[in-house]
Motif scaffolding. Structure first.
Motif, PDB file in Angstrom:
ATOM      1  N   ALA A  91     -17.316  50.712  26.502  1.00  0.00           N
ATOM      2  CA  ALA A  91     -15.891  50.507  26.805  1.00  0.00           C
ATOM      3  C   ALA A  91     -15.302  51.765  27.448  1.00  0.00           C
ATOM      4  N   LEU A  92     -15.675  52.930  26.945  1.00  0.00           N
ATOM      5  CA  LEU A  92     -15.169  54.188  27.506  1.00  0.00           C
ATOM      6  C   LEU A  92     -15.698  54.418  28.925  1.00  0.00           C
ATOM      7  N   GLU A  93     -16.936  54.054  29.191  1.00  0.00           N
ATOM      8  CA  GLU A  93     -17.480  54.216  30.540  1.00  0.00           C
ATOM      9  C   GLU A  93     -16.718  53.366  31.557  1.00  0.00           C
ATOM     10  N   TRP A  94     -16.446  52.115  31.216  1.00  0.00           N
ATOM     11  CA  TRP A  94     -15.668  51.255  32.127  1.00  0.00           C
ATOM     12  C   TRP A  94     -14.270  51.834  32.329  1.00  0.00           C
ATOM     13  N   THR A  95     -13.668  52.355  31.263  1.00  0.00           N
ATOM     14  CA  THR A  95     -12.327  52.933  31.353  1.00  0.00           C
ATOM     15  C   THR A  95     -12.318  54.159  32.256  1.00  0.00           C
TER      16      THR A  95
END
Length: 118
Positions: A91-95
């Protein structure tokens, strides 16, 4: 798979008056297409300015409503996404990828929180 809510916080006073550039819109569109095809994106949208919003507060057993703009707020929620990722790291990578689509003059904070299921 866990779901995550990403709250996009912006400083309305320092955001470009004309909004996102055409190039930024193109980069975001490409990323949204990729994340949707990957089965990660569940929903996303930008929000209207606080000048068009109303805060509803419950305090002391009473409801009060305050129309925007909310001048005391430095950062406001300018948009959101709900994604389904294998874990918080994904989720953090996509963000991070979303934030990198913006030009350097933007100042944006993204708050990523797992949605509590039950």
């Amino acid at each position: 798979m866990p779901r995550f809510l990403t709250l996009i916080r912006i400083d309305e006073k320092n955001a470009p008056a004309e909004g996102p550039s055409p190039e930024l819109q193109e980069r975001m569109g490409a990323l949204f297409e990729e994340i949707t095809k990957a089965g990660v994106m569940l929903d996303t949208a930008g929000l209207t300015p606080t000048s068009e919003g109303t805060r509803v507060t419950w305090a002391g057993g009473k409801i009060s409503c305050t129309d925007g703009p909310f001048t005391e707020s430095k950062e406001v929620i300018g948009g959101y996404s709900i994604i389904q990722a294998k874990d918080k790291a994904e989720a953090l990578e996509w963000t991070k990828r979303f934030l990198r689509t913006h030009e350097e003059y933007w100042t944006i904070t993204a708050e990523v929180r797992e949605i509590s299921e039950g």
